[in-house]
Design a protein around this motif. Structure first.
Motif, mmCIF file in Angstrom:
data_model
loop_
_atom_site.group_PDB
_atom_site.id
_atom_site.type_symbol
_atom_site.label_atom_id
_atom_site.label_comp_id
_atom_site.label_asym_id
_atom_site.label_seq_id
_atom_site.Cartn_x
_atom_site.Cartn_y
_atom_site.Cartn_z
ATOM 1 N N LEU A 5 0.902 -1.246 -0.108
ATOM 2 C CA LEU A 5 -0.063 -0.083 -0.019
ATOM 3 C C LEU A 5 0.803 1.229 -0.019
ATOM 4 C CD1 LEU A 5 -2.596 1.728 0.234
ATOM 5 C CD2 LEU A 5 -2.546 1.107 2.582
ATOM 6 N N ALA A 6 1.920 1.163 0.844
ATOM 7 C CA ALA A 6 2.765 2.449 0.842
ATOM 8 C C ALA A 6 3.338 2.743 -0.397
ATOM 9 C CB ALA A 6 3.817 2.116 2.026
ATOM 10 N N HIS A 7 3.633 1.656 -1.345
ATOM 11 C CA HIS A 7 4.368 1.917 -2.527
ATOM 12 C C HIS A 7 3.320 2.513 -3.419
ATOM 13 C CE1 HIS A 7 8.255 0.586 -1.361
ATOM 14 N NE2 HIS A 7 7.643 -0.626 -1.254
ATOM 15 N N ALA A 8 2.004 1.709 -3.337
ATOM 16 C CA ALA A 8 0.875 2.284 -4.285
ATOM 17 C C ALA A 8 0.640 3.716 -4.092
ATOM 18 C CB ALA A 8 -0.391 1.188 -3.971
ATOM 19 N N LEU A 9 0.709 3.982 -2.903
ATOM 20 C CA LEU A 9 0.157 5.590 -2.560
ATOM 21 C C LEU A 9 1.264 6.426 -3.201
ATOM 22 C CD1 LEU A 9 -0.455 5.336 1.202
ATOM 23 C CD2 LEU A 9 -2.164 5.321 -0.493
ATOM 24 N N ARG A 10 2.275 6.214 -3.544
ATOM 25 C CA ARG A 10 3.320 7.164 -4.112
ATOM 26 C C ARG A 10 3.203 6.861 -5.756
ATOM 27 N NH1 ARG A 10 4.524 6.001 0.919
ATOM 28 N NH2 ARG A 10 5.655 7.620 2.002
ATOM 29 N N ARG A 11 2.932 5.762 -6.123
ATOM 30 C CA ARG A 11 2.839 5.615 -7.568
ATOM 31 C C ARG A 11 1.546 6.171 -8.272
ATOM 32 N NH1 ARG A 11 3.816 -0.063 -6.344
ATOM 33 N NH2 ARG A 11 1.785 -0.552 -7.183
ATOM 34 N N LEU A 36 -2.643 10.656 1.451
ATOM 35 C CA LEU A 36 -2.313 9.680 2.409
ATOM 36 C C LEU A 36 -0.999 9.504 2.538
ATOM 37 C CD1 LEU A 36 -5.053 6.791 1.983
ATOM 38 C CD2 LEU A 36 -5.050 9.151 3.491
ATOM 39 N N ALA A 37 0.026 9.314 1.376
ATOM 40 C CA ALA A 37 1.350 9.395 1.574
ATOM 41 C C ALA A 37 1.990 10.452 2.271
ATOM 42 C CB ALA A 37 2.054 9.154 -0.087
ATOM 43 N N ASP A 38 1.415 11.787 2.024
ATOM 44 C CA ASP A 38 2.187 12.854 2.442
ATOM 45 C C ASP A 38 1.883 12.718 3.933
ATOM 46 O OD1 ASP A 38 3.148 13.465 0.034
ATOM 47 O OD2 ASP A 38 1.374 14.883 -0.304
ATOM 48 N N SER A 224 -8.220 -2.910 -0.103
ATOM 49 C CA SER A 224 -8.962 -2.243 -1.250
ATOM 50 C C SER A 224 -7.952 -1.144 -1.715
ATOM 51 C CB SER A 224 -10.080 -1.440 -0.748
ATOM 52 O OG SER A 224 -10.984 -2.336 -0.381
ATOM 53 N N LEU A 225 -7.560 -0.332 -1.020
ATOM 54 C CA LEU A 225 -6.679 0.660 -1.754
ATOM 55 C C LEU A 225 -5.257 0.082 -2.028
ATOM 56 C CD1 LEU A 225 -6.784 3.449 1.516
ATOM 57 C CD2 LEU A 225 -7.578 3.591 -1.165
ATOM 58 N N ALA A 226 -4.761 -0.794 -1.402
ATOM 59 C CA ALA A 226 -3.618 -1.591 -2.141
ATOM 60 C C ALA A 226 -3.952 -2.301 -3.392
ATOM 61 C CB ALA A 226 -2.960 -2.710 -1.140
ATOM 62 N N SER A 227 -5.138 -2.532 -3.843
ATOM 63 C CA SER A 227 -5.710 -3.027 -4.995
ATOM 64 C C SER A 227 -6.000 -1.946 -6.261
ATOM 65 C CB SER A 227 -6.885 -4.210 -4.891
ATOM 66 O OG SER A 227 -6.462 -5.087 -3.851
ATOM 67 N N GLY A 228 -6.061 -0.655 -5.642
ATOM 68 C CA GLY A 228 -6.207 0.478 -6.557
ATOM 69 C C GLY A 228 -7.506 0.709 -6.436
ATOM 70 N N ALA A 229 -8.546 0.346 -5.490
ATOM 71 C CA ALA A 229 -9.904 0.708 -5.500
ATOM 72 C C ALA A 229 -10.051 1.895 -4.323
ATOM 73 C CB ALA A 229 -10.737 -0.586 -5.032
ATOM 74 N N PRO A 230 -10.874 2.793 -4.782
ATOM 75 C CA PRO A 230 -11.280 3.813 -3.780
ATOM 76 C C PRO A 230 -11.944 3.240 -2.528
ATOM 77 C CG PRO A 230 -12.299 4.495 -5.705
ATOM 78 C CD PRO A 230 -11.355 3.309 -6.215
#
Length: 492
Positions: A5-11, A36-38, A224-230
């Motif tokens: 998830l942490a990587h997905a937030l930045r990508r 969220l990443a910030d 959900s967020l790690a899979s790209g779903a809001p």
């Protein structure tokens, strides 16, 4: 999965992450992936500057939402563990829990701190009851501050170099479950057991990128967020929530049985797959959800010690004709067995490591009587004294001592069955001989107020039944007594 998830937030910084709703039910973005990443970076920097490091403990009293998740990511990245604090538990219970967890720092939002000063009447109305701030030890505010709140978490951070994220296993989270004010009990999950539980949720729910998921729990947000779903946070108002469901048409929805019942009464409609847990979900309730538009309706059997453990879809539950409550086959990796007393025992990668202060144990004693029917778990009743009300676990032993004010001989908290598996919480108080009942009710007012979210639905003054050679209070007989008395009241 937290690392994923942490990587997905930045990508994908511009991708909507957490969705809210207006009064009309219209969608609004409360936070993007980048937001969220910030926040996670800011909180990590601030916690590191305050000395939080691997092996430390951070108390967290922050409502679920766009700030709670970055807090957990920050604590996780530093290798510390989060002790989840419930502001609704009452100050006496919280003091005992804090004494056991011994956090280096407590993070709390303004609402959780309200009782400490600036909005005490509002806090009482919301059934929040944190101890005074001075009793918590070091406290920092997450989110907007109000008068009387502790300093902001990141108020004094200038330029602190972020440490490398901690890798490897170790304690991740402490979640308090039961015990008494003198001996609280807390579940300790490791980084690996937490990851296994979230991976199981992801495999079970199968969220697709770009399509919203509705639900507010940590185990919904992360996969959900790690899979790209809001993720859309459910509106508190049932009417607004019904409009929210209609506008969003979520691919998956996770709500508790009480929320589902209120939505159905409001004429709410569903789309995609609907999941429910935290309280018993009857076949009839799941059937009504499917009739209201859901493609699938699932009941999830889970415990704080192992989430999730089993799941059953409406069609399978409706086809079951045996005695007991079918909760489904153990999910991949979960092993189930019963002991000589018929209690259900569970084990698996997602199982908690231990209870705080106790030795590790691979088997979770659920407190539920059960049998295995063709590999599926069928519950036959609870062995614990726990009471389940509005999807909240209430442990009588935490609160009964406070009811023994002068003039009270015995006091029990019991659950009286309500519709569809829910329970009403009733305090049955036995007055001492010649006690003034009016004075007794007045004396009970303060301890009842301090019980927070565990405040009873009714208080009955009556003699408590006793049983056995030692003449101990009989909880089952007391619950039956309470049920009769409440029924008599309703007929008057």
């Amino acid at each position: 999965m937290l690392d994923t998830l942490a990587h997905a937030l930045r990508r994908h910084p511009d991708r909507p992450a957490v969705l809210g709703t207006t009064r009309s039910g219209a969608e609004r973005t409360r936070a993007t992936y980048g937001d969220l990443a910030d926040l996670a970076d800011r909180y990590t920097t601030a916690l590191h500057a305050r000395g939080v490091a691997r092996g430390g403990t951070v108390g967290v009293a922050v409502r679920p939402g766009p700030r709670a998740l970055p807090v957990m990511l920050a604590v996780h990245g530093l290798g510390a563990r989060a002790a989840v604090l419930d502001p609704g538990a009452g100050p006496d219970v919280l003091r005992a829990r804090l004494a056991l967890a011994r956090p280096d720092l407590v993070l709390a939002d303004a609402t959780a701190q309200a009782v400490a000063g600036w909005a005490r009447p509002l806090a009482r109305a919301a059934r929040l009851a944190l101890p005074d701030l001075a009793m918590l030890g070091p406290v920092a505010t997450v989110g907007p501050r109000m008068p009387g709140c502790a300093p902001a978490l990141d108020a004094d951070v200038r330029s602190v170099v972020l440490p490398r994220p901690v890798d490897g296993d170790g304690d991740a989270v402490i979640v308090f479950t039961s015990g008494t004010t003198s001996r609280p009990r807390a579940v300790v999950h490791t980084r690996s057991s937490l990851a296994a539980g979230m991976a199981t949720v992801a495999d079970l729910v199968r969220p697709e990128a770009g399509r919203p998921v509705l639900g507010g729990t940590f185990f919904v947000l992360v996969p959900s967020l790690a899979s790209g779903a809001p993720v859309a946070l459910p509106a508190r108002s049932t009417r607004v929530l019904a409009r929210q469901l209609r506008r969003l048409a979520p691919q998956c929805t996770y709500l508790t049985p009480p929320q589902l019942r209120r939505l159905l009464a409001e004429g709410g409609r569903f789309t995609g797959r609907v999941w429910t847990g935290s309280a018993p979900a009857s076949s009839e309730l799941l059937t009504r959800v499917k009739r209201a538009g859901a493609d699938e309706a699932w009941g999830v059997y889970a415990l704080t010690e192992l989430f999730p453990a089993a799941a059953v879809e409406q069609a399978d539950k409706a086809a079951f004709t045996g005695d007991g409550d079918l909760v489904g086959a153990p999910l991949p990796g979960v092993t189930a067995k019963t002991d000589s007393d018929g209690e259900l025992l569970l084990s698996g990668p997602a199982a908690r490591d231990r209870y705080l202060g106790e030795d590790p144990d691979p088997w979770v004693a659920t407190g539920d009587r059960a049998r295995l029917d063709g590999g599926r778990i069928v519950l036959e009743g609870r062995r614990k004294d726990m009471i389940l009300r509005r999807a909240e676990n209430i442990y009588p032993g935490l609160y009964e001592p406070a009811l023994h004010v002068p003039g009270v001989e015995l006091a029990l908290l019991v659950g009286v069955p309500d519709d569809d598996g829910d329970e009403r919480l009733v305090a049955v108080v036995q007055p001492a001989a010649k006690a003034d009942r009016a004075a007794l009710r007045s004396a009970l007012a303060e301890p009842l107020e301090r019980m927070g979210a565990a405040r009873p639905d009714a208080v009955l003054l009556a003699d408590i039944p006793l049983s056995g050679r030692s003449r101990k209070p009989d909880r089952a007989a007391t619950a039956r007594l309470a049920a009769r008395r409440l029924a008599e009241r309703s007929r008057r």
